[in-house]
Motif scaffolding. Structure first.
Motif, PDB file in Angstrom:
ATOM      1  N   GLY A 113      11.084  49.587  69.533  1.00 38.39           N
ATOM      2  CA  GLY A 113      11.589  48.589  70.565  1.00 38.39           C
ATOM      3  C   GLY A 113      10.735  47.642  70.908  1.00 38.39           C
ATOM      4  O   GLY A 113      10.791  46.763  71.695  1.00 38.39           O
ATOM      5  N   GLY A 168      20.992  63.110  58.736  1.00 39.97           N
ATOM      6  CA  GLY A 168      20.259  62.500  57.773  1.00 39.97           C
ATOM      7  C   GLY A 168      20.395  63.312  56.503  1.00 39.97           C
ATOM      8  O   GLY A 168      20.661  62.836  55.421  1.00 39.97           O
ATOM      9  N   THR A 190      19.640  64.102  64.856  1.00 40.85           N
ATOM     10  CA  THR A 190      19.556  62.897  63.795  1.00 40.85           C
ATOM     11  C   THR A 190      18.744  63.299  62.555  1.00 40.85           C
ATOM     12  O   THR A 190      19.575  62.796  61.358  1.00 40.85           O
ATOM     13  CB  THR A 190      18.421  61.881  64.354  1.00 40.85           C
ATOM     14  OG1 THR A 190      18.726  61.807  65.913  1.00 40.85           O
ATOM     15  CG2 THR A 190      18.503  60.504  63.870  1.00 40.85           C
ATOM     16  N   ILE A 191      17.955  64.427  62.541  1.00 41.62           N
ATOM     17  CA  ILE A 191      17.291  64.550  61.222  1.00 41.62           C
ATOM     18  C   ILE A 191      18.383  65.534  60.305  1.00 41.62           C
ATOM     19  O   ILE A 191      18.856  65.148  59.186  1.00 41.62           O
ATOM     20  CB  ILE A 191      16.357  65.407  61.131  1.00 41.62           C
ATOM     21  CG1 ILE A 191      14.888  64.542  61.906  1.00 41.62           C
ATOM     22  CG2 ILE A 191      15.744  65.890  59.851  1.00 41.62           C
ATOM     23  CD1 ILE A 191      13.699  65.040  61.863  1.00 41.62           C
ATOM     24  N   ILE A 202      12.859  58.032  61.135  1.00 39.37           N
ATOM     25  CA  ILE A 202      13.839  58.861  61.992  1.00 39.37           C
ATOM     26  C   ILE A 202      12.748  59.534  62.875  1.00 39.37           C
ATOM     27  O   ILE A 202      12.985  59.749  64.217  1.00 39.37           O
ATOM     28  CB  ILE A 202      14.486  59.946  61.070  1.00 39.37           C
ATOM     29  CG1 ILE A 202      15.353  59.409  60.038  1.00 39.37           C
ATOM     30  CG2 ILE A 202      15.055  60.986  61.991  1.00 39.37           C
ATOM     31  CD1 ILE A 202      16.740  59.177  60.631  1.00 39.37           C
ATOM     32  N   TYR A 212      12.044  57.327  55.093  1.00 39.12           N
ATOM     33  CA  TYR A 212      13.301  57.514  55.760  1.00 39.12           C
ATOM     34  C   TYR A 212      13.027  58.563  56.876  1.00 39.12           C
ATOM     35  O   TYR A 212      13.186  58.450  57.994  1.00 39.12           O
ATOM     36  CB  TYR A 212      14.297  58.099  54.953  1.00 39.12           C
ATOM     37  CG  TYR A 212      15.720  58.470  55.747  1.00 39.12           C
ATOM     38  CD1 TYR A 212      16.387  57.364  56.394  1.00 39.12           C
ATOM     39  CD2 TYR A 212      16.147  59.648  55.934  1.00 39.12           C
ATOM     40  CE1 TYR A 212      17.336  57.724  56.937  1.00 39.12           C
ATOM     41  CE2 TYR A 212      17.241  60.022  56.346  1.00 39.12           C
ATOM     42  CZ  TYR A 212      17.961  59.099  57.064  1.00 39.12           C
ATOM     43  OH  TYR A 212      18.963  59.408  57.716  1.00 39.12           O
ATOM     44  N   THR A 236      13.196  43.024  67.734  1.00 43.08           N
ATOM     45  CA  THR A 236      12.197  44.228  67.675  1.00 43.08           C
ATOM     46  C   THR A 236      11.770  44.210  66.209  1.00 43.08           C
ATOM     47  O   THR A 236      12.507  44.309  65.362  1.00 43.08           O
ATOM     48  CB  THR A 236      12.852  45.287  68.430  1.00 43.08           C
ATOM     49  OG1 THR A 236      13.859  45.645  67.473  1.00 43.08           O
ATOM     50  CG2 THR A 236      13.164  45.101  70.011  1.00 43.08           C
ATOM     51  N   ALA A 258      16.702  48.522  70.376  1.00 45.54           N
ATOM     52  CA  ALA A 258      15.801  49.597  70.395  1.00 45.54           C
ATOM     53  C   ALA A 258      16.824  50.871  70.005  1.00 45.54           C
ATOM     54  O   ALA A 258      17.824  50.683  70.531  1.00 45.54           O
ATOM     55  CB  ALA A 258      14.891  49.661  71.221  1.00 45.54           C
ATOM     56  N   PRO A 259      16.141  51.831  69.501  1.00 42.78           N
ATOM     57  CA  PRO A 259      16.796  53.163  69.226  1.00 42.78           C
ATOM     58  C   PRO A 259      17.173  53.753  70.754  1.00 42.78           C
ATOM     59  O   PRO A 259      16.436  53.470  71.543  1.00 42.78           O
ATOM     60  CB  PRO A 259      15.845  53.916  68.408  1.00 42.78           C
ATOM     61  CG  PRO A 259      14.633  53.404  68.555  1.00 42.78           C
ATOM     62  CD  PRO A 259      14.962  51.800  68.692  1.00 42.78           C
ATOM     63  N   THR A 314      18.404  60.003  71.223  1.00 41.68           N
ATOM     64  CA  THR A 314      19.190  60.973  70.382  1.00 41.68           C
ATOM     65  C   THR A 314      18.393  61.903  70.086  1.00 41.68           C
ATOM     66  O   THR A 314      17.269  61.774  69.933  1.00 41.68           O
ATOM     67  CB  THR A 314      19.495  60.136  68.977  1.00 41.68           C
ATOM     68  OG1 THR A 314      18.419  59.601  68.405  1.00 41.68           O
ATOM     69  CG2 THR A 314      20.846  59.291  69.060  1.00 41.68           C
ATOM     70  N   PRO A 319      16.260  64.765  68.227  1.00 45.83           N
ATOM     71  CA  PRO A 319      15.699  64.557  66.863  1.00 45.83           C
ATOM     72  C   PRO A 319      16.004  65.455  65.928  1.00 45.83           C
ATOM     73  O   PRO A 319      16.504  65.021  64.929  1.00 45.83           O
ATOM     74  CB  PRO A 319      14.260  65.000  67.157  1.00 45.83           C
ATOM     75  CG  PRO A 319      13.945  65.064  68.688  1.00 45.83           C
ATOM     76  CD  PRO A 319      15.334  64.915  69.352  1.00 45.83           C
ATOM     77  N   ILE A 329      11.710  57.140  65.529  1.00 46.49           N
ATOM     78  CA  ILE A 329      13.176  57.367  66.593  1.00 46.49           C
ATOM     79  C   ILE A 329      13.120  58.182  67.325  1.00 46.49           C
ATOM     80  O   ILE A 329      13.429  58.034  68.644  1.00 46.49           O
ATOM     81  CB  ILE A 329      14.329  57.094  65.784  1.00 46.49           C
ATOM     82  CG1 ILE A 329      14.602  55.910  64.983  1.00 46.49           C
ATOM     83  CG2 ILE A 329      15.670  57.219  66.645  1.00 46.49           C
ATOM     84  CD1 ILE A 329      15.505  55.865  63.661  1.00 46.49           C
ATOM     85  N   ALA A 330      12.821  59.426  66.945  1.00 45.45           N
ATOM     86  CA  ALA A 330      12.919  60.562  67.789  1.00 45.45           C
ATOM     87  C   ALA A 330      11.569  60.766  68.716  1.00 45.45           C
ATOM     88  O   ALA A 330      11.954  60.863  69.907  1.00 45.45           O
ATOM     89  CB  ALA A 330      13.096  61.753  66.852  1.00 45.45           C
ATOM     90  N   TYR A 366      21.131  48.682  67.691  1.00 36.70           N
ATOM     91  CA  TYR A 366      20.198  49.204  66.561  1.00 36.70           C
ATOM     92  C   TYR A 366      20.603  50.600  66.168  1.00 36.70           C
ATOM     93  O   TYR A 366      20.387  50.931  64.836  1.00 36.70           O
ATOM     94  CB  TYR A 366      18.769  49.271  67.081  1.00 36.70           C
ATOM     95  CG  TYR A 366      17.724  49.453  66.421  1.00 36.70           C
ATOM     96  CD1 TYR A 366      17.402  48.727  65.294  1.00 36.70           C
ATOM     97  CD2 TYR A 366      17.206  50.695  66.226  1.00 36.70           C
ATOM     98  CE1 TYR A 366      16.531  49.077  64.260  1.00 36.70           C
ATOM     99  CE2 TYR A 366      16.207  51.161  65.221  1.00 36.70           C
ATOM    100  CZ  TYR A 366      15.602  50.206  64.304  1.00 36.70           C
ATOM    101  OH  TYR A 366      14.966  50.426  63.310  1.00 36.70           O
ATOM    102  N   LEU A 407      22.469  50.687  62.863  1.00 37.61           N
ATOM    103  CA  LEU A 407      21.585  50.198  61.637  1.00 37.61           C
ATOM    104  C   LEU A 407      20.905  51.896  61.079  1.00 37.61           C
ATOM    105  O   LEU A 407      21.439  52.078  59.932  1.00 37.61           O
ATOM    106  CB  LEU A 407      20.432  49.544  61.966  1.00 37.61           C
ATOM    107  CG  LEU A 407      19.510  49.076  60.949  1.00 37.61           C
ATOM    108  CD1 LEU A 407      20.164  48.274  59.539  1.00 37.61           C
ATOM    109  CD2 LEU A 407      18.319  48.216  61.006  1.00 37.61           C
ATOM    110  N   ILE A 408      20.507  52.306  62.137  1.00 38.66           N
ATOM    111  CA  ILE A 408      20.141  53.725  61.780  1.00 38.66           C
ATOM    112  C   ILE A 408      21.002  54.774  60.966  1.00 38.66           C
ATOM    113  O   ILE A 408      20.580  55.258  59.955  1.00 38.66           O
ATOM    114  CB  ILE A 408      19.390  54.459  62.652  1.00 38.66           C
ATOM    115  CG1 ILE A 408      18.204  53.637  63.636  1.00 38.66           C
ATOM    116  CG2 ILE A 408      18.961  55.880  62.681  1.00 38.66           C
ATOM    117  CD1 ILE A 408      17.959  54.192  64.967  1.00 38.66           C
TER     118      ILE A 408
END
Lengths: 106, 559
Positions: free
Chosen positions: A52, B270, B266-267, A41, A37, A62, B257-258, B261, B263, A44-45, B105, B108-109
């Motif tokens: 993508g 989460g 987001t973390i 993340i 997980y 994607t 695609a993401p 955001t 980091p 993504i960051a 997307y 989904l995250i």
């Protein structure tokens, strides 16, 4: 429950075997899901373009989509693995440990 | 709910646990729509049926164990469904599908954060909780620590989480029902409040569990049907679905695609979702309804499956709504906003799933989905109320004020009064907060759960060195920090209180407040050299044996 039973369980090497097996499985699985997980993340960051990337040339799906779905499936599968072993193998061992501790009373 | 009304609203964003970056809410008043008879009839059938169950449950609810834990006689599968029913709120359904609809997307995250807490609960929390506790998570936290301070702390944590969650649900319920059913806001809030009090006071945990099971089955069936119809429209090809969505959506390929955001944000979100789930009192309470650790494990396994499946469905539903709803004139309306004409969905940003229900199933199915949304809120608030009531009666009344010198009948009576009290408070706060954007409250509830309840519960089960002083000091600090950081953060400090700049830069505090709680608990426990602390540490071994083996755990009542 009375103390002698607890005491006898504590002194039973099979109890320590149970604890060792169960703990190493739970922590291993917990770390796998956390790494998966947090890894997603972080991607993504830090590298959103990787997620993508199209799965195949000319397509719009994607890499991120199956990866996200995979994480959901992984969560389910890991939970399943844990419950299977804990309710089977570990539970049998657990019942034996308890029975030994109780029978020793007589 | 056709093009007769013009609605601009923040509506369901209010009840949703969406972070503010995800809310996409519009400002403005919520107008009532014409009465939706399909939805009302289906909902009345649900209410009649669940009240029937409550009557049945009331006759089986006598002891405290019946009231708090359904006698411990719920099976793993039933409890798995009920947990899923507790957890899949209307916010998840409408909010996450709306998030996929607007951002693709990223939706989904967001749902992944909600899911990954479940394996963690399975591996580390569920069975230990079942083996050590009786009715509330405070039973476990205070197992070898001092009853009065720990139970007071745990009850405070529970009541804060429950109240925040309840307000968000009540406000959301009022707005959603006003929108979907055409009932006035206050009426809707009162109906929800009265029904939840009826379920809980008369039927206790048994009725609450069945309300959640029925709602979970309805929601899963409805969502499955919608996802199936979407996939059929796309010729059962994800590539076709995504291709159509990309061509229709104004952001085009960006939805695959993401997005951008932060980091840390987001973390932190989460962490809050993942560990917050493991500290939600109404979820933890569900583990006491099964007969042993074995069933507790099974219940999280089923729950993880249902919840994961549900999030895959909401993802398909979000994309399906892009394909079948977005840009279609029959689902949009044009309003004037700041002097400009803006085209938007009828009913606001959180309506894609509801419009999609019409697109794939017509009036009747849309009525069904609207009724499911109402039932969903009802099930979630019932679970919350029961958990809040047990914190008052079992933790505060029986173990703190009466110090264990009370009987079961008294304790249950207090619990019923507490339920009534919570119902009144929920209705009043629901009406009081009608005009406030309360989206932050669910986020705050998760943060408090992750920063106060979870660290204390976790260390109580896993760390020999935990002492009462450490738990109370660190847990309270985590709680205060989570609250302070959210209040001074961008959403509350700037958007709601109208200040120029936030003092705390992030919307999600958990990445700071949770480790802080852990560190302070550790440090204070280490410094605690009192005789009581030594005893508490010494009691760990016996607790550990019980948590691993279940020896001496509360068994199931025979029904």
């Amino acid at each position: 429950m009375d103390d002698p039973v607890i005491q006898r369980i504590q002194n039973n090497p099979r109890f320590h075997e149970l604890v060792h097996k169960k703990s190493s499985l739970s922590w291993t699985l917990a770390i796998i899901i956390l790494v998966a997980y947090v890894g997603l993340i972080l991607m993504i960051a830090l590298a959103p373009s990787v997620l993508g990337t199209p799965l195949f040339a000319g397509g719009v799906t994607t890499i991120g989509i199956p990866l996200g779905m995979l994480l959901i499936v992984l969560a389910f599968v890991l939970t399943g693995i844990y419950v299977r072993r804990a309710n089977g193998e570990f539970d049998t061992l657990n019942q034996q440990v308890i029975a030994e501790a109780r029978n020793a009373r007589n | 709910m056709r093009a007769t009304d013009r609605l601009t609203l923040a509506s369901i964003a209010l009840m949703s646990s969406l972070p503010t970056w995800a809310a996409g809410a519009l400002e403005g008043p919520v107008k009532q729509r014409e009465t939706n008879w399909h939805a009302i009839i289906i909902f009345l059938i649900f209410v009649a049926f669940t009240l029937g169950i409550t009557y049945w449950a009331a006759r089986r609810t006598r002891s405290a164990k019946d009231f708090y834990a359904a006698g411990g006689g719920i099976t793993g599968l039933q409890n798995g469904l009920a947990i899923a029913g507790d957890f899949m709120s209307a916010a998840s359904f409408l909010g996450i599908s709306a998030l996929v609809f607007t951002k693709g997307y990223d939706g989904l995250i967001y749902s992944l954060g909600f899911l990954v807490g479940w394996p963690i609960i399975t591996f580390l929390v569920a069975e230990r909780l079942r083996n050590l506790g009786k009715f509330t998570f405070a039973d476990v936290a205070s197992y070898r620590l001092k009853q009065t301070p720990i139970r007071s702390f745990a009850a405070t944590g529970t009541l804060i989480v429950v109240t925040l969650y309840l307000i968000a649900q009540m406000v959301g319920a009022g707005q959603l029902i006003q929108l979907l059913f055409g009932l006035p806001y206050a009426t809707a809030v009162i109906i929800v409040g009265v029904l939840m009090v009826l379920y809980v006071t008369f039927g206790g945990m048994l009725a609450t569990t069945w309300v959640q099971i029925i709602k979970a089955v309805m929601l899963l069936c409805g969502a499955t049907f919608m996802a199936f119809m979407v996939m059929q429209a796309a010729g059962f090809s994800f590539e076709t679905l995504f291709q159509t969505a990309v061509s229709v959506h104004p952001k085009h390929l960006a939805i695959m695609a993401p997005g951008n955001t932060s980091p840390i944000e987001t973390i932190s979100l989460g962490i809050g979702l993942m560990f917050g789930t493991a500290g939600l009192p109404h979820i933890l309470m569900r583990f006491f309804t099964v007969k042993d650790a074995k069933e507790a494990r099974k219940s999280v396994f089923y729950a993880t499956g249902f919840i994961g499946y549900f999030y895959i469905l909401t993802f398909i539903i979000g994309f399906g709504a892009i394909m079948l709803v977005m840009g279609k004139p029959e689902y949009t309306t044009t309003v004037m906003e700041k002097g400009k004409q803006v085209t938007q969905l009828i009913g606001g940003a959180n309506m894609p799933a509801i419009h999609l229900a019409y697109a794939v199933g017509g009036d009747m199915f849309q009525g069904f989905i609207s009724a499911v949304a109402f039932a969903t809120i009802l099930a979630v608030v019932s679970g919350l109320t029961l958990s809040g009531a047990s914190a008052i009666s079992h933790d505060l009344y029986a173990n703190v004020f009466a110090r264990g010198r009370t009987n079961e009948a008294h304790e249950i009576r207090v619990s019923k009064y507490a339920t009534l009290g919570l119902g009144v408070v929920a209705i009043l706060l629901g009406i009081a907060f009608q005009k406030t954007n309360v989206a932050f409250m669910v986020g705050l509830a998760f943060s408090v759960a992750a920063s106060a309840n979870f660290p204390v519960l976790f260390l109580a089960m896993f760390w020999r060195g935990l002492t009462t002083r450490g738990a109370v000091a660190g847990g309270s600090l985590g709680l205060l920090c989570a609250v302070a950081m959210i209040v001074t953060g961008p959403t509350v400090w700037v958007k709601i209180l109208g200040n120029a700049a936030p003092i705390f830069p992030y919307d999600n505090p958990s990445i700071f407040s949770m480790p802080l709680a852990f560190i302070v608990i550790w440090a204070v426990s280490k410094m605690d050299t009192s005789a009581a602390a030594a005893q508490e540490k010494a009691a760990f071994d016996a607790q550990f044996v019980r948590s691993m083996t279940g020896v001496g755990a509360e068994g199931a009542a025979s029904h």
